[in-house]
Design a protein around this motif. Structure first.
Motif, PDB file in Angstrom:
ATOM      1  N   ARG A 149       2.515  -9.342   6.569  1.00  0.00           N
ATOM      2  CA  ARG A 149       3.483 -10.193   5.963  1.00  0.00           C
ATOM      3  C   ARG A 149       3.253 -11.175   4.980  1.00  0.00           C
ATOM      4  N   SER A 150       1.829 -11.518   5.155  1.00  0.00           N
ATOM      5  CA  SER A 150       1.520 -12.422   3.745  1.00  0.00           C
ATOM      6  C   SER A 150       1.577 -11.878   2.635  1.00  0.00           C
ATOM      7  N   LEU A 151       1.268 -10.638   2.504  1.00  0.00           N
ATOM      8  CA  LEU A 151       1.068  -9.751   1.226  1.00  0.00           C
ATOM      9  C   LEU A 151       2.697  -9.747   0.815  1.00  0.00           C
ATOM     10  N   VAL A 152       3.529  -9.424   1.788  1.00  0.00           N
ATOM     11  CA  VAL A 152       4.968  -9.134   1.357  1.00  0.00           C
ATOM     12  C   VAL A 152       5.348 -10.602   0.839  1.00  0.00           C
ATOM     13  N   GLN A 153       5.083 -11.732   1.658  1.00  0.00           N
ATOM     14  CA  GLN A 153       5.718 -13.026   1.125  1.00  0.00           C
ATOM     15  C   GLN A 153       5.123 -13.507  -0.306  1.00  0.00           C
ATOM     16  N   SER A 154       3.946 -12.951  -0.643  1.00  0.00           N
ATOM     17  CA  SER A 154       3.423 -13.319  -1.598  1.00  0.00           C
ATOM     18  C   SER A 154       4.087 -13.052  -3.042  1.00  0.00           C
ATOM     19  N   LEU A 155       4.964 -12.153  -2.923  1.00  0.00           N
ATOM     20  CA  LEU A 155       5.873 -11.749  -4.180  1.00  0.00           C
ATOM     21  C   LEU A 155       6.559 -12.878  -4.644  1.00  0.00           C
TER      22      LEU A 155
ATOM     23  N   CYS B 173       5.146   0.535   0.076  1.00  0.00           N
ATOM     24  CA  CYS B 173       5.732  -0.690   0.419  1.00  0.00           C
ATOM     25  C   CYS B 173       5.149  -1.871  -0.347  1.00  0.00           C
ATOM     26  N   SER B 174       5.860  -3.015  -0.587  1.00  0.00           N
ATOM     27  CA  SER B 174       5.437  -4.128  -1.323  1.00  0.00           C
ATOM     28  C   SER B 174       3.950  -4.544  -0.969  1.00  0.00           C
ATOM     29  N   ALA B 175       3.993  -4.604   0.271  1.00  0.00           N
ATOM     30  CA  ALA B 175       2.349  -5.267   0.578  1.00  0.00           C
ATOM     31  C   ALA B 175       1.354  -4.251  -0.278  1.00  0.00           C
ATOM     32  N   GLU B 176       1.482  -2.907  -0.094  1.00  0.00           N
ATOM     33  CA  GLU B 176       0.470  -2.166  -0.857  1.00  0.00           C
ATOM     34  C   GLU B 176       0.620  -2.387  -2.304  1.00  0.00           C
ATOM     35  N   ALA B 177       1.756  -2.583  -2.925  1.00  0.00           N
ATOM     36  CA  ALA B 177       1.842  -2.828  -4.376  1.00  0.00           C
ATOM     37  C   ALA B 177       0.912  -4.043  -4.606  1.00  0.00           C
ATOM     38  N   VAL B 178       1.084  -5.036  -3.870  1.00  0.00           N
ATOM     39  CA  VAL B 178       0.315  -6.251  -4.025  1.00  0.00           C
ATOM     40  C   VAL B 178      -1.247  -6.150  -4.021  1.00  0.00           C
ATOM     41  N   ALA B 179      -1.617  -5.582  -2.963  1.00  0.00           N
ATOM     42  CA  ALA B 179      -2.961  -5.487  -2.555  1.00  0.00           C
ATOM     43  C   ALA B 179      -3.633  -4.496  -3.232  1.00  0.00           C
ATOM     44  N   ARG B 180      -2.945  -3.132  -3.636  1.00  0.00           N
ATOM     45  CA  ARG B 180      -3.629  -2.404  -4.618  1.00  0.00           C
ATOM     46  C   ARG B 180      -3.291  -2.345  -5.977  1.00  0.00           C
ATOM     47  N   ARG B 181      -2.535  -3.380  -6.255  1.00  0.00           N
ATOM     48  CA  ARG B 181      -2.017  -3.437  -7.774  1.00  0.00           C
ATOM     49  C   ARG B 181      -1.646  -2.254  -8.425  1.00  0.00           C
ATOM     50  N   SER B 182      -0.550  -1.636  -7.542  1.00  0.00           N
ATOM     51  CA  SER B 182       0.043  -0.235  -7.956  1.00  0.00           C
ATOM     52  C   SER B 182       0.500  -0.357  -9.326  1.00  0.00           C
ATOM     53  N   ARG B 183       0.503   0.898  -9.994  1.00  0.00           N
ATOM     54  CA  ARG B 183       1.075   1.315 -11.049  1.00  0.00           C
ATOM     55  C   ARG B 183       2.347   1.178 -11.080  1.00  0.00           C
TER      56      ARG B 183
END
Length: 407
Positions: free
Chosen positions: A341-347, A381-391
């Protein structure tokens, strides 16, 4: 004639669920989006057959994120697009200003080209809006403003922008007030300021002159405040006083604001209440070598916090890529926001305040009527995009693909 098409097979965050191991997970669903005149007109489940005669662009399962906002940059200073060059380490801030005083006139002829090169990096990093500061001083005049404006105008079909007239060499120290006023007449949208006590050696006079220029131009303000501790905190108090005196609520931003991280949590919380009441934004670059504004306290109190790269690849720093997910990744790492939840909210901090889901898992973005400015990420998901700095292989701005391609 309506400009409409379907964006098919795009993943959207849809909620949260807690697994048997107690870990929250983000749910997503495959969707089709109808894009009309640059906005999202319909959102349909991909499970339903799509009968249409409109053009179709297939996202092939990429994740949609709201496009990013770069809130603190210096397009006029970058070495982007030029040969590699590292930095001369300064002993003090004034040393760096003296170096810049000599360097800026030498590279002013390439401002547009260098700014365009940096804009291409920012776009590749998902940004469709940039706030740039531009040096305004007797050494460079308005040359940087002219070059940056031309660069931004050449990207106006790919991103929106704000230009801060920035007295880097000191507003009073270099008697730059007339140039600042001229800059506001010639395309700058915001009035900037810089460390009134350290650089101008006249805290009160510098702040009042900055506010006078802003009121005359009916422009918002973004002041750089590096001063730490008691001095910096007192300066923030005076900025609040002048904001209230001028009626400049919701029109003030303080960049860096390191002093908020130097004082006690109680003092920071008290000041955060006042910042929130006045609608003052805080811009931070998430520094790794000094205290920074306490983002969790500020956010909890309702202060708008946004991230920016500041200068990157210039005489101040050779680092940086322009990828806003990289900057956000540093923020979540600093505060150990490791749960879903924190990772998603960080957007929120890189999208101008947008998140895909609220804390309960209800969808906040996208919704029908939203502008179709989207980053397409290779993530579940957006949490993975933030945590893993997705391409992010593609970016859409107001319904147009402006980076990469979708079939």
């Amino acid at each position: 004639m309506t400009n409409a098409f379907w964006l098919t097979n795009v993943h959207l965050d849809s909620g949260f669920e807690t697994g048997d191991d107690g870990v929250d997970h983000t749910l997503t669903e495959l969707s089709h989006l109808l894009i009309e005149d640059g906005r999202i007109a319909r959102i349909e489940s991909a499970e339903q057959p799509l009968g249409t005669t409109l053009p179709i662009h297939d996202a092939k399962g990429l994740l949609a994120l709201p496009s990013f906002v770069e809130k603190h940059n210096h397009l006029d200073k970058t070495y982007a697009g030029a040969a590699w060059k590292s930095c001369l380490p300064p002993k003090k801030l004034i040393d760096r200003l003296q170096f810049e005083e000599k360097e800026m006139p030498l590279i002013s002829g390439t401002t547009k080209q260098r700014a365009q090169a940096m804009l291409s990096w920012l776009l590749a990093g998902g940004a469709t809006h940039v706030r740039t500061h531009v040096n305004i001083d007797p050494f460079i005049g308005l040359k940087n403003l002219e070059g940056v404006r031309e660069a931004l105008e050449s990207y106006s079909d790919k991103m929106t922008y704000e230009i801060v007239a920035f007295p880097q060499q000191g507003l009073l120290r270099t008697k730059a007030s007339d140039l600042m006023r001229q800059a506001m007449r010639e395309g700058a949208t915001h009035v900037g300021g810089l460390d009134p006590a350290e650089i101008d050696n006249e805290l009160e006079g510098s702040l009042r002159e900055m506010m006078d220029i802003a009121v005359e131009a009916n422009a918002d303000v973004d002041i750089h405040l590096h001063d730490p501790g008691t001095l910096g905190f007192y300066t923030i108090k005076r900025i609040m006083d002048l904001t209230e005196e001028a009626g400049w609520q919701n029109r003030m931003a303080i960049s860096h604001a390191f002093a908020l991280g130097d004082v006690s949590p109680e003092e920071s919380a008290e000041m955060a209440d006042r910042l929130a009441q006045n609608g003052v934004q805080i811009m931070t670059t998430v520094p790794i070598n000094r205290p920074m504004p306490p983002v969790p306290i500020l956010h909890e109190k309702g202060v708008r916090v946004a991230l920016g790269y500041d200068g990157f690849y210039d005489s101040w720093s050779p680092y940086g890529t322009g990828d806003m997910l990289e900057k956000l990744n540093r923020l979540v790492g600093r505060y150990r926001w490791v749960d879903e939840r924190s990772l998603v909210q960080s957007l929120f901090f890189i999208t101008g305040g947008k998140t895909t889901l609220d804390k309960e898992g209800n969808r906040l973005w996208p919704k029908v009527g939203d502008e179709a400015s989207i980053v397409f990420a290779e993530a579940s998901c957006s949490a993975e995009a933030v945590a893993r700095r997705s391409r992010s292989p593609a970016v859409m701005f107001k319904g147009r693909i402006v980076l990469g391609e979708l079939s």
